[in-house]
Design a protein around this motif. Structure first.
Motif, short mmCIF file in Angstrom:
data_model
loop_
_atom_site.label_atom_id
_atom_site.label_comp_id
_atom_site.label_asym_id
_atom_site.label_seq_id
_atom_site.Cartn_x
_atom_site.Cartn_y
_atom_site.Cartn_z
N ARG A 32 -107.12 -44.15 2.86
CA ARG A 32 -107.43 -45.62 2.70
C ARG A 32 -105.82 -45.41 2.69
NH1 ARG A 32 -111.49 -49.39 -0.83
NH2 ARG A 32 -113.30 -48.34 -0.23
N ALA A 33 -105.31 -45.20 2.55
CA ALA A 33 -103.72 -45.44 2.88
C ALA A 33 -103.56 -44.46 4.02
CB ALA A 33 -103.10 -44.33 1.96
N ALA A 34 -103.74 -43.38 4.37
CA ALA A 34 -104.03 -43.56 5.66
C ALA A 34 -104.62 -43.67 6.98
CB ALA A 34 -104.72 -41.64 6.47
N ALA A 35 -105.59 -44.66 7.08
CA ALA A 35 -106.57 -45.52 7.63
C ALA A 35 -105.34 -46.45 7.88
CB ALA A 35 -107.83 -45.91 7.26
N GLN A 36 -104.40 -47.38 6.92
CA GLN A 36 -104.05 -47.94 7.16
C GLN A 36 -102.81 -48.23 8.74
OE1 GLN A 36 -103.69 -51.86 5.83
NE2 GLN A 36 -102.58 -51.83 7.76
N LYS A 37 -101.77 -46.86 7.72
CA LYS A 37 -101.21 -46.23 8.97
C LYS A 37 -101.35 -46.18 10.07
CE LYS A 37 -97.45 -42.82 8.63
NZ LYS A 37 -97.22 -40.81 8.83
N ALA A 38 -102.82 -45.83 10.57
CA ALA A 38 -102.85 -44.75 12.21
C ALA A 38 -103.38 -46.50 12.31
CB ALA A 38 -104.12 -44.46 12.10
N CYS A 39 -104.12 -47.57 12.41
CA CYS A 39 -104.12 -48.83 12.77
C CYS A 39 -103.19 -48.95 13.12
CB CYS A 39 -104.52 -49.40 11.29
SG CYS A 39 -106.89 -48.41 11.75
N ASP A 40 -101.70 -49.20 11.84
CA ASP A 40 -100.84 -49.73 11.92
C ASP A 40 -100.11 -48.80 13.71
OD1 ASP A 40 -100.55 -51.33 9.41
OD2 ASP A 40 -99.23 -49.96 8.71
N ILE A 41 -100.16 -48.12 13.69
CA ILE A 41 -99.12 -47.05 14.36
C ILE A 41 -100.16 -48.13 16.29
CG2 ILE A 41 -99.46 -44.98 15.85
CD1 ILE A 41 -99.56 -43.70 13.22
N LEU A 42 -101.25 -47.99 16.03
CA LEU A 42 -102.59 -48.16 17.34
C LEU A 42 -102.15 -49.97 17.25
CD1 LEU A 42 -105.71 -47.03 16.39
CD2 LEU A 42 -103.46 -45.49 18.35
N GLY A 43 -101.57 -50.93 16.49
CA GLY A 43 -101.29 -52.04 16.83
C GLY A 43 -102.91 -53.23 16.24
N ALA A 83 -100.56 -39.50 17.48
CA ALA A 83 -100.39 -40.33 16.06
C ALA A 83 -100.43 -40.68 15.60
CB ALA A 83 -98.77 -41.09 16.75
N ALA A 84 -101.47 -41.12 15.49
CA ALA A 84 -102.71 -41.79 14.59
C ALA A 84 -103.44 -41.14 14.04
CB ALA A 84 -103.36 -43.33 15.41
N LEU A 85 -103.13 -40.03 14.59
CA LEU A 85 -104.26 -39.63 14.37
C LEU A 85 -103.67 -38.20 13.56
CD1 LEU A 85 -107.42 -37.95 15.00
CD2 LEU A 85 -106.77 -36.13 16.39
N ASN A 86 -103.02 -37.84 13.93
CA ASN A 86 -101.70 -37.43 12.62
C ASN A 86 -101.68 -37.94 11.64
OD1 ASN A 86 -100.93 -34.49 13.52
ND2 ASN A 86 -99.44 -35.99 15.00
N ALA A 87 -101.92 -38.39 11.13
CA ALA A 87 -102.38 -39.87 9.39
C ALA A 87 -102.47 -39.27 8.90
CB ALA A 87 -102.34 -41.57 9.84
N TYR A 88 -104.27 -39.11 9.71
CA TYR A 88 -105.13 -37.86 8.97
C TYR A 88 -104.76 -36.67 8.79
CZ TYR A 88 -107.54 -42.92 9.67
OH TYR A 88 -107.96 -44.11 9.94
N ALA A 89 -104.21 -35.90 8.73
CA ALA A 89 -103.65 -34.87 8.65
C ALA A 89 -105.01 -34.03 7.79
CB ALA A 89 -102.09 -34.34 8.07
N ALA A 90 -105.04 -34.78 7.31
CA ALA A 90 -106.26 -34.05 6.25
C ALA A 90 -107.11 -33.85 6.25
CB ALA A 90 -106.64 -34.94 4.25
N GLU A 91 -108.18 -34.61 7.03
CA GLU A 91 -108.98 -34.61 8.03
C GLU A 91 -108.95 -33.90 8.90
OE1 GLU A 91 -111.46 -36.66 6.03
OE2 GLU A 91 -110.02 -36.34 4.91
N LEU A 92 -108.15 -33.28 9.78
CA LEU A 92 -108.01 -31.93 11.02
C LEU A 92 -108.22 -30.59 10.67
CD1 LEU A 92 -105.27 -33.75 12.32
CD2 LEU A 92 -107.44 -34.15 12.81
N HIS A 93 -108.83 -29.98 11.17
CA HIS A 93 -109.52 -28.53 10.96
C HIS A 93 -108.20 -27.86 12.10
CE1 HIS A 93 -113.40 -29.02 9.12
NE2 HIS A 93 -113.18 -30.30 9.25
N ALA A 94 -108.07 -26.25 12.29
CA ALA A 94 -108.06 -25.53 12.74
C ALA A 94 -108.82 -25.74 14.57
CB ALA A 94 -107.71 -24.34 12.22
N TRP A 95 -107.42 -25.62 15.20
CA TRP A 95 -108.64 -25.30 16.80
C TRP A 95 -109.20 -23.91 16.22
CZ3 TRP A 95 -109.73 -26.88 21.32
CH2 TRP A 95 -110.27 -26.38 22.19
#
Length: 226
Positions: A59-70, A179-191
């Motif tokens: 939820r903290a990541a979501a708030q950060k991501a949404c802040d980045i997007l405006g 940049a917003a996606l990077n806020a969710y780094a824990a949800e990302l996978h490797a290429w």
């Protein structure tokens, strides 16, 4: 002033599906609200303490991501993760209707009907009812986005195909989407997983190339009242 409501099943769906578009709309002066319907965590392995910590972090990541997007406001629902098919449809529709009554959006962004993830499909189904075109209803446009590692993973013939007919040029906001996606780094996978930074970048450039721009997000237009 335009009012936009994003109805997503889980935190990170909003960035994956329409992050560049949201940043562009925010730059143009639109008021954007994002609502997450499911917790996005409690279907995973781990004891209650670990899961609660993951929920707080996401939820903290979501708030950060949404802040980045405006984004102006963020709402967190508590439907069970990957179990929204166990909830009566009416019980999903009612809080969506309440959000629409609160924000009076002219445009709603949400999931594609054919996604593999059951929460995505259930969210879409509820929105069809909540946004039915009644006299005086504020929603004039419904757009369905794609979510990498769900939309493209459906089997042929198993569900409606994502065949986009609406594209938004995000060449100037792709960096903010990433940049917003990077806020969710824990949800990302490797290429080469599609839900990796490279995967999202490649998809944006491919969608852009199909319509003659550097980067784009693709949607299916569900309805538009001009």
């Amino acid at each position: 002033m335009r009012s936009i409501l994003v109805l997503a099943a889980h935190p990170d769906d909003e960035v994956l599906g329409c992050g560049g578009t949201l940043a562009k709309l925010a730059d143009e002066g639109a008021t954007i609200h994002v609502a997450f319907l499911a917790d996005g965590v409690f279907s995973r392995e781990g004891d209650a303490g670990v899961q609660q910590a993951e929920l707080t972090a996401r939820r903290a990541a979501a708030q950060k991501a949404c802040d980045i997007l405006g984004v102006k406001s963020v709402f967190f629902g508590e439907f069970p993760d990957n179990r929204m098919d166990t909830i009566a449809l009416l019980d999903i529709i009612k809080p969506i209707e309440a959000l629409i009554a609160r924000y009076h959006p002219d445009t709603v962004f949400t999931h594609h009907a054919g996604d593999v993830n059951v929460d995505h499909r259930r969210t879409h189904e509820a929105i069809v009812t909540a946004c039915r075109p009644q006299c005086g209803h504020p929603v004039k446009t419904v757009l369905c986005f794609e979510v990498p590692s769900s939309t493209e993973w459906q089997l042929p013939g198993s569900a409606p195909v994502f065949s986009p007919n609406w594209f938004v040029d995000i060449s100037n906001t792709l960096d903010r989407k990433l940049a917003a996606l990077n806020a969710y780094a824990a949800e990302l996978h490797a290429w080469p997983h599609p839900r990796s930074l490279q995967g999202v970048l490649h998809l944006a450039h491919w969608r852009g190339a199909t319509v003659g721009v550097d980067a784009a997000e693709a949607f299916i237009l569900g309805r538009q009242l001009a």
